[in-house]
Scaffold this active site. Structure first.
Site, PDB file in Angstrom:
ATOM      1  N   LYS A 159       4.608   3.412   1.095  1.00 19.23           N
ATOM      2  CA  LYS A 159       4.305   2.229   0.297  1.00 19.23           C
ATOM      3  C   LYS A 159       4.965   0.974   0.868  1.00 19.23           C
ATOM      4  O   LYS A 159       4.411  -0.130   0.794  1.00 19.23           O
ATOM      5  CB  LYS A 159       4.735   2.450  -1.151  1.00 19.23           C
ATOM      6  CG  LYS A 159       3.913   3.501  -1.889  1.00 19.23           C
ATOM      7  CD  LYS A 159       2.460   3.070  -2.060  1.00 19.23           C
ATOM      8  CE  LYS A 159       1.688   4.014  -2.966  1.00 19.23           C
ATOM      9  NZ  LYS A 159       0.293   3.587  -3.205  1.00 19.23           N
ATOM     10  N   ASN A 201      -6.519   1.404  -4.163  1.00 22.22           N
ATOM     11  CA  ASN A 201      -5.610   1.923  -5.172  1.00 22.22           C
ATOM     12  C   ASN A 201      -5.249   3.393  -4.973  1.00 22.22           C
ATOM     13  O   ASN A 201      -4.181   3.829  -5.396  1.00 22.22           O
ATOM     14  CB  ASN A 201      -6.252   1.742  -6.561  1.00 22.22           C
ATOM     15  CG  ASN A 201      -5.571   2.544  -7.626  1.00 22.22           C
ATOM     16  OD1 ASN A 201      -4.492   2.199  -8.093  1.00 22.22           O
ATOM     17  ND2 ASN A 201      -6.200   3.645  -8.022  1.00 22.22           N
ATOM     18  N   TYR A 255       6.846   9.035   0.234  1.00 24.28           N
ATOM     19  CA  TYR A 255       6.096   8.123  -0.641  1.00 24.28           C
ATOM     20  C   TYR A 255       6.630   6.695  -0.525  1.00 24.28           C
ATOM     21  O   TYR A 255       5.868   5.746  -0.310  1.00 24.28           O
ATOM     22  CB  TYR A 255       6.176   8.610  -2.083  1.00 24.28           C
ATOM     23  CG  TYR A 255       5.453   7.740  -3.079  1.00 24.28           C
ATOM     24  CD1 TYR A 255       4.069   7.822  -3.226  1.00 24.28           C
ATOM     25  CD2 TYR A 255       6.144   6.843  -3.881  1.00 24.28           C
ATOM     26  CE1 TYR A 255       3.397   7.029  -4.139  1.00 24.28           C
ATOM     27  CE2 TYR A 255       5.486   6.046  -4.797  1.00 24.28           C
ATOM     28  CZ  TYR A 255       4.112   6.142  -4.933  1.00 24.28           C
ATOM     29  OH  TYR A 255       3.456   5.347  -5.834  1.00 24.28           O
ATOM     30  N   ASP A 294     -12.876  11.399   0.581  1.00 22.87           N
ATOM     31  CA  ASP A 294     -11.496  11.807   0.848  1.00 22.87           C
ATOM     32  C   ASP A 294     -10.928  10.819   1.849  1.00 22.87           C
ATOM     33  O   ASP A 294     -11.296  10.833   3.037  1.00 22.87           O
ATOM     34  CB  ASP A 294     -11.456  13.227   1.409  1.00 22.87           C
ATOM     35  CG  ASP A 294     -10.028  13.688   1.728  1.00 22.87           C
ATOM     36  OD1 ASP A 294      -9.081  12.892   1.538  1.00 22.87           O
ATOM     37  OD2 ASP A 294      -9.865  14.835   2.173  1.00 22.87           O
ATOM     38  N   GLY A 313      -9.805   5.420  -5.777  1.00 22.14           N
ATOM     39  CA  GLY A 313      -9.099   6.122  -6.844  1.00 22.14           C
ATOM     40  C   GLY A 313      -9.673   5.784  -8.201  1.00 22.14           C
ATOM     41  O   GLY A 313      -8.964   5.768  -9.212  1.00 22.14           O
ATOM     42  N   SER A 337       8.793   1.643  -5.685  1.00 22.30           N
ATOM     43  CA  SER A 337       9.442   2.574  -4.751  1.00 22.30           C
ATOM     44  C   SER A 337       9.358   2.085  -3.318  1.00 22.30           C
ATOM     45  O   SER A 337      10.073   2.600  -2.445  1.00 22.30           O
ATOM     46  CB  SER A 337       8.811   3.965  -4.855  1.00 22.30           C
ATOM     47  OG  SER A 337       9.055   4.546  -6.106  1.00 22.30           O
ATOM     48  N   ILE A 343      -5.115   4.214 -12.783  1.00 21.53           N
ATOM     49  CA  ILE A 343      -5.169   2.772 -12.558  1.00 21.53           C
ATOM     50  C   ILE A 343      -6.526   2.359 -12.001  1.00 21.53           C
ATOM     51  O   ILE A 343      -7.089   1.336 -12.401  1.00 21.53           O
ATOM     52  CB  ILE A 343      -4.030   2.338 -11.609  1.00 21.53           C
ATOM     53  CG1 ILE A 343      -2.674   2.523 -12.304  1.00 21.53           C
ATOM     54  CG2 ILE A 343      -4.208   0.883 -11.176  1.00 21.53           C
ATOM     55  CD1 ILE A 343      -1.483   2.377 -11.379  1.00 21.53           C
ATOM     56  N   SER A 346       4.124   0.017  -4.910  1.00 26.60           N
ATOM     57  CA  SER A 346       5.009   0.641  -5.894  1.00 26.60           C
ATOM     58  C   SER A 346       6.364  -0.034  -5.803  1.00 26.60           C
ATOM     59  O   SER A 346       6.755  -0.523  -4.731  1.00 26.60           O
ATOM     60  CB  SER A 346       5.165   2.134  -5.607  1.00 26.60           C
ATOM     61  OG  SER A 346       6.168   2.711  -6.418  1.00 26.60           O
TER      62      SER A 346
END
Length: 279
Positions: free
Chosen positions: A159, A91, A155, A64, A7, A144, A12, A142
């Site tokens: 995580k 990341n 999501y 990818d 990423g 989350s 980030i 995260s």
């Protein structure tokens, strides 16, 4: 130091690469070496071109990470080019605003493929090189992962699985000298969050930002650089006896559940809303 950073074309990941490019080689034997992975060719090439100006050796790779064969190939290229590897920074991630009852199987699978499986495949491919260097793995999780976050569908679950997988790596691979840790950002200014609270031209985004800042103890949204600083600490020698941790980098947001839900004076939701409106 020799890094693989996923990423790396924006947000980030780009911040991690930029900070790493200014970090002197720990052995004093050469430049920082950065394998920069991203699915956006134009972005990752631009980041590589910029960071070469700092003296870093950059290997941009268009990847990818939803493709199960891609992670291993990218790591092999990096190890071959750099003669080894010291740190894997996993990341790259995706999210989608889907309530569970509307979530398609394709979205479910893609979310886990990129957010969870890719880290496993990258780490497994990097294992021999990291064992040789007694290196480190740092994954971006995260808050989350700990706090369910509607309407992000899978999501949070992806995580959470990532956090446990990193802890599993810490336990199983510690005897080989490999450390494995997570950072867990809260709301952070990146391209991914622009529509939610980063677009100053949009009234809804501005209002959402003011509210998010108001509920955070530090009254601000994180910068990508704030997260990158934590990543590089965990990847580097100063964290040499730290493994299996999940480091929240959220301005204290994850500490506010009881004050907010308990209606503590100064932290009641109506007061927070008033503060946000007044800003």
């Amino acid at each position: 130091m020799r890094y693989v950073i996923t990423g790396a074309g924006s947000g980030i990941g780009q911040a991690v690469a930029t900070l790493a490019s200014h970090t002197a080689d720990s052995a004093g034997t050469g430049p920082v070496r950065l394998a920069l992975l991203d699915r956006d060719a134009e972005s990752v090439e631009a980041v590589a071109a910029e960071l070469r100006g700092t003296g870093a050796e950059c290997l941009p790779l268009v990847v990818d990470l939803g493709d199960p064969a891609a992670a291993g190939k990218a790591v092999e290229q990096a190890v071959s080019a750099f003669g080894g590897l010291d740190a894997l920074v996993s990341n790259a991630g995706i999210s989608s605003a889907d309530a569970l009852e509307d979530l398609s199987l394709d979205t479910y699978q893609r979310t886990f493929d990129v957010n969870t499986r890719a880290t496993f495949l990258l780490a497994r491919a990097a294992f021999p090189a990291l064992r040789d260097s007694r290196g480190a793995i740092v994954a971006t999780a995260s808050i989350s992962a700990t706090h369910p976050t509607p309407p992000l569908g899978m999501y949070s679950a992806s995580k959470a699985a990532l956090k446990m997988m990193i802890q599993q790596m810490a336990v199983e691979w510690g005897r080989h000298g490999i450390r494995a840790n997570c950072v867990s950002p809260g709301p952070t200014d990146t391209g991914l969050t622009r529509g939610s609270f980063g677009d100053a031209r949009d009234a809804a985004a501005r209002a959402n930002r003011r509210y998010r800042e108001a509920v955070s103890p530090m009254r601000k949204i994180a910068r990508a650089q704030d997260i990158a600083e934590a990543v590089l600490f965990l990847a580097g020698p100063r964290a040499g006896h730290i493994t299996g941790v999940d480091l929240p980098v959220d301005g204290g947001l994850s500490l506010t559940v009881m004050p907010l839900t308990g209606g503590t004076p100064g932290y009641r939701l109506d007061e927070i809303a008033q503060e946000a409106t007044a800003r």
